[in-house]
Design an enzyme around this catalytic site. Structure first.
Site, PDB file in Angstrom:
ATOM      1  N   LYS A 119       0.989  -1.286   0.132  1.00  7.64           N
ATOM      2  CA  LYS A 119       0.037   0.064  -0.043  1.00  7.64           C
ATOM      3  C   LYS A 119       0.780   1.214   0.035  1.00  7.64           C
ATOM      4  O   LYS A 119       0.411   2.154  -0.617  1.00  7.64           O
ATOM      5  CB  LYS A 119      -0.825   0.140   1.269  1.00  7.64           C
ATOM      6  CG  LYS A 119      -1.957  -0.980   1.201  1.00  7.64           C
ATOM      7  CD  LYS A 119      -2.770  -0.718   2.696  1.00  7.64           C
ATOM      8  CE  LYS A 119      -2.229  -0.948   3.868  1.00  7.64           C
ATOM      9  NZ  LYS A 119      -1.639  -2.071   4.130  1.00  7.64           N
ATOM     10  N   ASN A 142      -3.072   6.571   5.757  1.00  8.79           N
ATOM     11  CA  ASN A 142      -2.301   5.619   6.776  1.00  8.79           C
ATOM     12  C   ASN A 142      -0.945   5.785   6.485  1.00  8.79           C
ATOM     13  O   ASN A 142      -0.039   4.977   7.223  1.00  8.79           O
ATOM     14  CB  ASN A 142      -2.924   3.944   6.307  1.00  8.79           C
ATOM     15  CG  ASN A 142      -2.624   3.130   7.410  1.00  8.79           C
ATOM     16  OD1 ASN A 142      -2.700   3.456   8.663  1.00  8.79           O
ATOM     17  ND2 ASN A 142      -1.873   2.009   6.992  1.00  8.79           N
ATOM     18  N   HIS A 187      -3.866  -9.210  11.089  1.00 11.04           N
ATOM     19  CA  HIS A 187      -4.730  -8.520  11.835  1.00 11.04           C
ATOM     20  C   HIS A 187      -6.001  -9.491  12.273  1.00 11.04           C
ATOM     21  O   HIS A 187      -6.888  -8.989  12.460  1.00 11.04           O
ATOM     22  CB  HIS A 187      -5.231  -7.182  11.366  1.00 11.04           C
ATOM     23  CG  HIS A 187      -4.488  -6.074  10.878  1.00 11.04           C
ATOM     24  ND1 HIS A 187      -3.422  -5.412  11.907  1.00 11.04           N
ATOM     25  CD2 HIS A 187      -4.166  -5.600   9.658  1.00 11.04           C
ATOM     26  CE1 HIS A 187      -2.553  -4.813  10.898  1.00 11.04           C
ATOM     27  NE2 HIS A 187      -3.187  -4.681   9.819  1.00 11.04           N
TER      28      HIS A 187
END
Length: 445
Positions: A119, A142, A187
């Site tokens: 990303k 982010n 996660h």
């Protein structure tokens, strides 16, 4: 501001960079709001920057504030399944994140990137493409700047990296284009529903996108989408690869764009990242020539397959952020060189089993330089493996042995703590030494 009609009381959950950006954004609005902040840490970062007019509750929850709020703005690290937020939601309080506030305020085009890996690279690369085209661009989310802080700069284009956590609390983000790069487990402590729940959070990026871009080589990224779609991958379709002359080229709908070997970023995964970035650049109106100039120039984020020196035909690449096996595998998979790979591995292995590297190494013309506390664990993985004490010693030997067409790659698959404070310090040391040693390549000792 659209979306905050009737809102008087706002509670911000979590301080730090994101929480402060929310508070400052709300204070810039023409309407007068009663703003309070809750942070369960005893001494939350950023508290000294909080305006005196904003009350802070630290070290505990303050349920009376939550239940009387018109709007709760939760930081990405606070799961919606947190009991206190569940209670507030059940009481009818609207809960959003900073990206939702950004979505309600932004008036210029936005493109966004999500995925398990890559990303930050794609986000930064699209930003560089826009700058090369002379576009006033804001790059954040982010990565880097908080999205709401960028609004005050009034950019003409915004490029956002978005995590699954941020997307959970975002419902109205209008995008020129969105890309979902790839999916792998991450996660899982946040997602009791497993990888499917994690992926569905990421799929929210497409909800209001004009163009949905997915990875043809990872079909878990393909959305059920009724609008326009594009894809990238290693075949020749859409944003893909073709053979033109004797070279592999990036191509769009079969039309050659530039040789893949001209990309400054290192590694096969970065060819895929470059294709994804091209798709977003086209959707954002960034000229193809400018996009290609950026691809030739941009050598990556610090410590992530970053080209830091190149002389006498030898490339020196800093991938110090590869602190585990998966990261090093990503750097090596599909790597094609005209010469030898001088691969520096070792450090604090954290008890990992590195045998999975062996099949990949067998496909490469590679010499392993095994250094640090757990360097010995790598020696059985390749016939041409050399044991040394330090990274500096390995680099000096590699400089003497390297020839044109070779690459010296630090991708250690280990943490740095045996010899360095962190991976950044390790990478910085590699960069400094590479810039000193590149001049003696091939001269022998």
């Amino acid at each position: 501001m659209k979306g905050l009609e009737g809102v008087e009381k706002v509670v911000v959950i979590g301080l730090g960079m994101t929480g402060l950006s929310v508070v400052n954004h709300l204070l810039r609005l023409p309407q007068v709001l009663d703003i309070k902040v809750i942070d369960t840490r005893d001494a939350p970062p950023g508290r000294e920057q909080l305006p005196a007019s904003v009350e802070l509750c630290s070290g505990e929850w303050q349920m009376a504030w939550l239940l009387s709020a018109d709007l709760i703005v939760a930081s990405p690290g606070i799961a919606l399944a947190t009991p206190q937020l569940v209670e507030a939601a059940n009481a009818g309080v609207d809960i959003v994140g900073d990206i939702e506030l950004f979505a309600r305020a932004v008036s210029k085009p936005v493109v966004a990137i999500t995925g398990s890996n890559g990303k930050s690279t794609v986000t930064s690369l699209v930003g560089e493409m826009a700058k090369e085209a002379g576009i006033d661009v804001g790059v954040g989310g982010n990565i880097g700047f908080a999205a709401l802080d960028m609004l005050a700069q009034q950019h003409d284009l915004y490029v956002l990296e978005l995590s699954s956590f941020q997307l959970e609390t975002t419902a109205s983000l209008q995008l020129k284009a969105a890309v979902y790069l790839n999916l792998s487990e991450d996660h899982m402590d946040r997602y009791p529903g497993g990888i499917e729940q994690y992926s569905q959070a990421k799929m929210r990026i497409f909800d209001h996108a004009e163009l949905a871009v997915y990875n043809r080589d990872d079909l878990a990224t393909r959305p059920e989408f009724s609008g326009a779609m594009a894809s990238f991958g290693f075949d020749s379709a859409q944003y893909g690869l073709i053979t033109f002359g004797d070279e592999e080229w990036l191509a769009v709908d079969g039309e050659a764009v530039m040789p893949s070997n001209d990309i400054a970023l290192v590694g096969r995964h970065n060819v895929a990242n470059s294709l994804a970035a091209l798709a977003l650049a086209d959707a954002a109106g960034i000229g193809r020539e400018a996009a290609c100039r950026a691809l030739r120039r941009y050598n990556g984020l610090a410590h992530r397959c970053q080209l830091v020196a190149s002389q006498h035909g030898v490339k020196w690449v800093n991938d110090s952020k590869a602190t585990n096996l998966a990261s090093t595998l990503a750097a090596l998979n599909g790597l094609a060189l005209p010469g030898k790979l001088h691969l520096l591995v070792g450090g604090d292995g954290k008890g990992a089993d590195f045998s999975e590297l062996q099949p990949v190494l067998r496909q490469l013309d590679v010499r392993l330089y095994c250094y640090g506390r757990d360097g010995f664990l790598f020696q059985p993985l390749a016939d041409d493996a050399l044991a040394v004490e330090t990274m500096a010693e390995a680099m000096a030997i590699a400089a003497d042995d390297a020839r044109s067409g070779d690459m010296v790659l630090l991708s250690p698959a280990c943490a740095s703590f045996d010899q360095f404070p962190n991976f950044m310090a390790r990478g910085d040391a590699f960069v400094e030494l590479a810039q000193q040693l590149q001049h003696r390549v091939g001269k022998g000792s």
